[in-house]
Design a protein around this motif. Structure first.
Motif, PDB file in Angstrom:
ATOM      1  N   MET A   1       0.812  -1.187   0.000  1.00 15.76           N
ATOM      2  CA  MET A   1       0.000   0.000   0.000  1.00 15.76           C
ATOM      3  C   MET A   1       0.866   1.266   0.000  1.00 15.76           C
ATOM      4  SD  MET A   1      -3.059   1.000  -0.059  1.00 15.76           S
ATOM      5  CE  MET A   1      -4.350   1.994   0.529  1.00 15.76           C
ATOM      6  N   ILE A   2       1.955   1.233   0.748  1.00 10.89           N
ATOM      7  CA  ILE A   2       2.843   2.390   0.810  1.00 10.89           C
ATOM      8  C   ILE A   2       3.455   2.660  -0.556  1.00 10.89           C
ATOM      9  CG2 ILE A   2       4.973   3.290   1.809  1.00 10.89           C
ATOM     10  CD1 ILE A   2       4.190   1.891   4.411  1.00 10.89           C
ATOM     11  N   ASN A   3       3.866   1.621  -1.279  1.00  4.97           N
ATOM     12  CA  ASN A   3       4.423   1.802  -2.628  1.00  4.97           C
ATOM     13  C   ASN A   3       3.415   2.471  -3.545  1.00  4.97           C
ATOM     14  OD1 ASN A   3       7.054   1.080  -2.577  1.00  4.97           O
ATOM     15  ND2 ASN A   3       6.728  -1.011  -3.280  1.00  4.97           N
ATOM     16  N   TYR A   4       2.163   2.041  -3.473  1.00 11.60           N
ATOM     17  CA  TYR A   4       1.116   2.628  -4.315  1.00 11.60           C
ATOM     18  C   TYR A   4       0.941   4.109  -4.006  1.00 11.60           C
ATOM     19  CZ  TYR A   4      -3.432   3.739  -6.217  1.00 11.60           C
ATOM     20  OH  TYR A   4      -4.454   4.347  -6.889  1.00 11.60           O
ATOM     21  N   LEU A   5       0.909   4.458  -2.723  1.00 10.69           N
ATOM     22  CA  LEU A   5       0.744   5.855  -2.335  1.00 10.69           C
ATOM     23  C   LEU A   5       1.940   6.691  -2.770  1.00 10.69           C
ATOM     24  CD1 LEU A   5      -0.808   5.469   1.231  1.00 10.69           C
ATOM     25  CD2 LEU A   5      -1.959   6.158  -0.883  1.00 10.69           C
ATOM     26  N   HIS A   6       3.128   6.129  -2.651  1.00 12.59           N
ATOM     27  CA  HIS A   6       4.340   6.831  -3.090  1.00 12.59           C
ATOM     28  C   HIS A   6       4.294   7.105  -4.593  1.00 12.59           C
ATOM     29  CE1 HIS A   6       8.490   8.128  -3.108  1.00 12.59           C
ATOM     30  NE2 HIS A   6       8.742   7.254  -4.070  1.00 12.59           N
ATOM     31  N   LYS A   9       1.714   9.773  -5.388  1.00 13.62           N
ATOM     32  CA  LYS A   9       2.220  11.101  -5.039  1.00 13.62           C
ATOM     33  C   LYS A   9       3.189  11.608  -6.102  1.00 13.62           C
ATOM     34  CE  LYS A   9       4.584  13.690  -1.450  1.00 13.62           C
ATOM     35  NZ  LYS A   9       5.268  13.663  -0.170  1.00 13.62           N
ATOM     36  N   LYS A  10       4.056  10.722  -6.608  1.00 10.96           N
ATOM     37  CA  LYS A  10       5.005  11.108  -7.651  1.00 10.96           C
ATOM     38  C   LYS A  10       4.274  11.512  -8.935  1.00 10.96           C
ATOM     39  CE  LYS A  10       8.914   9.124  -8.372  1.00 10.96           C
ATOM     40  NZ  LYS A  10       9.989   8.182  -8.661  1.00 10.96           N
ATOM     41  N   ILE A  11       3.234  10.791  -9.276  1.00  4.68           N
ATOM     42  CA  ILE A  11       2.449  11.115 -10.472  1.00  4.68           C
ATOM     43  C   ILE A  11       1.792  12.486 -10.308  1.00  4.68           C
ATOM     44  CG2 ILE A  11       0.372  10.490 -11.778  1.00  4.68           C
ATOM     45  CD1 ILE A  11       1.211   7.529 -11.303  1.00  4.68           C
ATOM     46  N   MET A  12       1.251  12.759  -9.119  1.00  7.20           N
ATOM     47  CA  MET A  12       0.600  14.037  -8.861  1.00  7.20           C
ATOM     48  C   MET A  12       1.613  15.189  -8.924  1.00  7.20           C
ATOM     49  SD  MET A  12      -1.738  15.221  -5.624  1.00  7.20           S
ATOM     50  CE  MET A  12      -0.354  15.343  -4.509  1.00  7.20           C
ATOM     51  N   ILE A  13       2.788  14.986  -8.369  1.00 13.46           N
ATOM     52  CA  ILE A  13       3.837  16.010  -8.411  1.00 13.46           C
ATOM     53  C   ILE A  13       4.238  16.272  -9.860  1.00 13.46           C
ATOM     54  CG2 ILE A  13       6.260  16.476  -7.856  1.00 13.46           C
ATOM     55  CD1 ILE A  13       5.730  15.016  -5.157  1.00 13.46           C
ATOM     56  N   GLY A  14       4.399  15.215 -10.647  1.00 13.03           N
ATOM     57  CA  GLY A  14       4.758  15.363 -12.061  1.00 13.03           C
ATOM     58  C   GLY A  14       3.688  16.098 -12.842  1.00 13.03           C
ATOM     59  N   LYS A  15       2.436  15.770 -12.600  1.00 11.11           N
ATOM     60  CA  LYS A  15       1.326  16.440 -13.295  1.00 11.11           C
ATOM     61  C   LYS A  15       1.282  17.922 -12.928  1.00 11.11           C
ATOM     62  CE  LYS A  15      -2.150  16.613 -15.986  1.00 11.11           C
ATOM     63  NZ  LYS A  15      -1.855  16.727 -17.411  1.00 11.11           N
TER      64      LYS A  15
END
Length: 127
Positions: A1-6, A9-15
């Motif tokens: 679950m932590i990997n998915y959230l990480h 978050k990276k996708i959101m930062i990139g967007k």
């Protein structure tokens, strides 16, 4: 679950970086054509027009400059993927030999400082 959230978050930062880069480039007079163009050969974050020039833009965000930062992350392999995707875009839109093209990079850091590198790399022949 932590990997998915990480990863999320990276996708959101990139967007968010892409949205900021697009807004910045529009303030500089560029006109948006396409976003996140994907094909089997690669992806192009932003495609914009700068007067008569079609600009293929890679947006890079790095939290810090460790390991070279955002600029250093655009290595030869990444450049070739972008060039190949640009060739495919031009072919599918029937734009080969009809327009001038360039490859720009927009680098951003955690403080949202934008570094716009025009003509960041070149293709021997885009088509």
């Amino acid at each position: 679950m932590i990997n998915y959230l990480h990863k999320a978050k990276k996708i959101m930062i990139g967007k968010n970086a892409e949205i900021s880069a697009k807004a910045f480039l529009q303030q500089q007079g560029l006109q948006p054509i396409a976003e996140n163009f994907r094909c089997k050969r690669g992806e192009i974050d932003l495609i914009m027009r700068d007067k008569a020039c079609l600009v293929f833009i890679e947006v890079r965000y790095r939290k810090n400059a460790n390991f070279g930062g955002a600029k250093a992350s655009i290595d030869y392999h990444k450049q070739q993927k972008i060039i190949t995707a640009a060739q495919y875009y031009l072919q599918t839109k029937k734009l080969t030999h009809q327009c001038q093209c360039r490859f720009d990079v927009v680098c951003m850091d955690q403080q949202q400082k934008i570094d716009w590198i025009k003509n960041a790399f070149y293709a021997e022949a885009v088509w």
